[in-house]
Design an enzyme around this catalytic site. Structure first.
Site, PDB file in Angstrom:
ATOM      1  N   GLY A 226      20.877 -14.381  -5.511  1.00 53.77           N
ATOM      2  CA  GLY A 226      20.863 -13.347  -4.517  1.00 53.77           C
ATOM      3  C   GLY A 226      20.082 -12.195  -4.736  1.00 53.77           C
ATOM      4  N   SER A 227      18.807 -12.352  -5.202  1.00 51.59           N
ATOM      5  CA  SER A 227      17.924 -11.171  -5.622  1.00 51.59           C
ATOM      6  C   SER A 227      17.351 -11.049  -4.324  1.00 51.59           C
ATOM      7  CB  SER A 227      16.799 -11.702  -6.664  1.00 51.59           C
ATOM      8  OG  SER A 227      15.782 -12.526  -6.150  1.00 51.59           O
TER       9      SER A 227
ATOM     10  N   GLU B 144       8.305 -11.729  -2.289  1.00 50.19           N
ATOM     11  CA  GLU B 144       9.296 -12.215  -1.517  1.00 50.19           C
ATOM     12  C   GLU B 144      10.018 -11.107  -1.184  1.00 50.19           C
ATOM     13  OE1 GLU B 144      11.878 -15.408  -2.566  1.00 50.19           O
ATOM     14  OE2 GLU B 144      10.409 -16.390  -3.787  1.00 50.19           O
TER      15      GLU B 144
ATOM     16  N   LEU C 101      20.075 -26.106   8.452  1.00 44.88           N
ATOM     17  CA  LEU C 101      21.100 -25.703   9.549  1.00 44.88           C
ATOM     18  C   LEU C 101      21.212 -26.696  10.725  1.00 44.88           C
ATOM     19  CD1 LEU C 101      19.857 -22.021   9.987  1.00 44.88           C
ATOM     20  CD2 LEU C 101      21.898 -22.787   8.797  1.00 44.88           C
TER      21      LEU C 101
ATOM     22  N   MET D 167      20.779 -22.804   0.446  1.00 43.49           N
ATOM     23  CA  MET D 167      20.038 -24.135   0.183  1.00 43.49           C
ATOM     24  C   MET D 167      20.825 -25.269   1.114  1.00 43.49           C
ATOM     25  SD  MET D 167      17.736 -23.280  -1.513  1.00 43.49           S
ATOM     26  CE  MET D 167      17.047 -22.621  -2.931  1.00 43.49           C
TER      27      MET D 167
ATOM     28  N   HIS E 107      10.848 -18.289   2.055  1.00 46.20           N
ATOM     29  CA  HIS E 107      10.468 -19.469   1.077  1.00 46.20           C
ATOM     30  C   HIS E 107       9.228 -19.266   0.247  1.00 46.20           C
ATOM     31  CE1 HIS E 107      10.363 -23.770   0.460  1.00 46.20           C
ATOM     32  NE2 HIS E 107       8.968 -23.705   0.515  1.00 46.20           N
TER      33      HIS E 107
ATOM     34  N   ARG F 165      27.723 -31.357   8.603  1.00 40.01           N
ATOM     35  CA  ARG F 165      27.012 -30.189   8.888  1.00 40.01           C
ATOM     36  C   ARG F 165      27.328 -29.338   9.846  1.00 40.01           C
ATOM     37  NH1 ARG F 165      22.436 -29.376   6.187  1.00 40.01           N
ATOM     38  NH2 ARG F 165      22.276 -31.441   5.858  1.00 40.01           N
TER      39      ARG F 165
HETATM   40  C1  GAR Z   1      13.837 -17.556  -3.543  1.00 37.97           C
HETATM   41  O1  GAR Z   1      12.853 -18.077  -4.308  1.00 37.97           O
HETATM   42  C2  GAR Z   1      13.805 -18.081  -2.043  1.00 37.97           C
HETATM   43  O2  GAR Z   1      12.526 -17.873  -1.683  1.00 37.97           O
HETATM   44  C3  GAR Z   1      14.088 -19.647  -2.295  1.00 37.97           C
HETATM   45  O3  GAR Z   1      15.226 -19.679  -3.124  1.00 37.97           O
HETATM   46  C4  GAR Z   1      15.135 -18.491  -4.240  1.00 37.97           C
HETATM   47  C5  GAR Z   1      16.466 -17.653  -3.795  1.00 37.97           C
HETATM   48  O4  GAR Z   1      16.557 -16.760  -5.037  1.00 37.97           O
HETATM   49  N1  GAR Z   1      14.458 -20.151  -0.964  1.00 37.97           N
HETATM   50  C6  GAR Z   1      14.164 -21.425  -0.661  1.00 37.97           C
HETATM   51  O5  GAR Z   1      13.651 -22.128  -1.773  1.00 37.97           O
HETATM   52  C7  GAR Z   1      14.486 -21.926   0.896  1.00 37.97           C
HETATM   53  N2  GAR Z   1      13.876 -23.000   0.943  1.00 37.97           N
HETATM   54  P1  GAR Z   1      17.466 -15.363  -4.618  1.00 37.97           P
HETATM   55  O6  GAR Z   1      18.815 -16.256  -4.685  1.00 37.97           O
HETATM   56  O7  GAR Z   1      17.236 -14.683  -6.022  1.00 37.97           O
HETATM   57  O8  GAR Z   1      17.037 -14.760  -3.657  1.00 37.97           O
END
Ligand code: GAR
Length: 202
Positions: free
Chosen positions: A13-14, A175, A94, A91, A110, A66
């Site tokens: 969740g960052s 990000e 959809l 993850m 991403h 799904r």
């Molecule tokens: C992040 O790096 C995001 O870009 C990636 O998961 C991580 C979640 O981190 N997403 C994907 O790979 C989507 N295909 P977070 O929970 O700390 O935001």
């Protein structure tokens, strides 16, 4: 009226937290995060949302087909009258049902320069491939994995002594920055989509 954001996540969740910070600091003006939904029990992102006083829902996806699952999530988002859905480490792919229900209203972050390295462990894929630059992408979501028109990207160098962790950290910082910026652009409506291109307006 404030625009209402719904965040879907599966883990840490960052990115959610970065969006919440940006809303609080006015970098995403006239908006609020109305609900955070996790498909996994015990996702740290849910605790983070709770400690900010943001409403949360855990809707376990395990074992559900799904579209059946997505209908449950869509119902909660509708209940909260959500204007924009932000996937933040969500993850799950959809269903076409879900994507069609919220056209151009779902964003994803991403950790690669798409279309390179979609899917899982993108940073590891980038290191193994030997690219000299890496980065992250915010894009509209369609029914394909890590696809859909690109709103913003940010590039970081890949250093010779990088490990997966050090590259992750460099990308993650970007990000957090570009996700907020992309959300602001979309909520302010300062863009148009031509084919696959997202063009900025005024
Ligand atoms: C992040 O790096 C995001 O870009 C990636 O998961 C991580 C979640 O981190 N997403 C994907 O790979 C989507 N295909 P977070 O929970 O700390 O935001």
């Amino acid at each position: 009226m404030k625009k209402r954001i719904g965040v879907l996540l599966s883990g840490r969740g960052s990115n959610f937290e970065a969006l919440a910070e940006s809303v609080a600091a006015g970098r995403i003006p006239n908006a609020e995060i109305s609900i955070v939904i996790s498909n996994r029990e015990g996702a740290p992102g849910i605790e983070r949302a709770e400690s900010r006083g943001i409403g949360t829902r855990v809707i376990p996806s395990k074992g559900l087909e799904r579209e059946t699952y997505d209908r449950q999530v869509a119902a909660v988002l509708e209940e909260h009258k959500i204007d924009l859905i932000c996937l933040a480490g969500y993850m799950r792919l959809l269903s076409p049902y879900f994507v069609a229900k919220f056209p151009n209203r779902i964003l994803n972050i991403h950790p690669s320069l798409l279309p390179s390295f979609p899917g899982l462990e993108s940073q590891r894929q980038a290191l193994e491939y030997g690219v000299k630059v890496a980065g992250c992408t915010v894009h509209f979501v369609d029914e394909n994995l890590d696809a859909g028109p690109i709103i913003l990207q940010s590039v970081v160098p890949v250093k010779d002594d990088d490990t997966e962790e050090s590259l992750n950290a460099r990308i993650l910082k970007e990000e957090h920055r570009i996700y907020s910026e992309a959300v602001r652009i979309v909520l302010e409506g300062k863009y148009k989509i031509e084919g696959r291109r997202v063009l900025r307006t005024n």
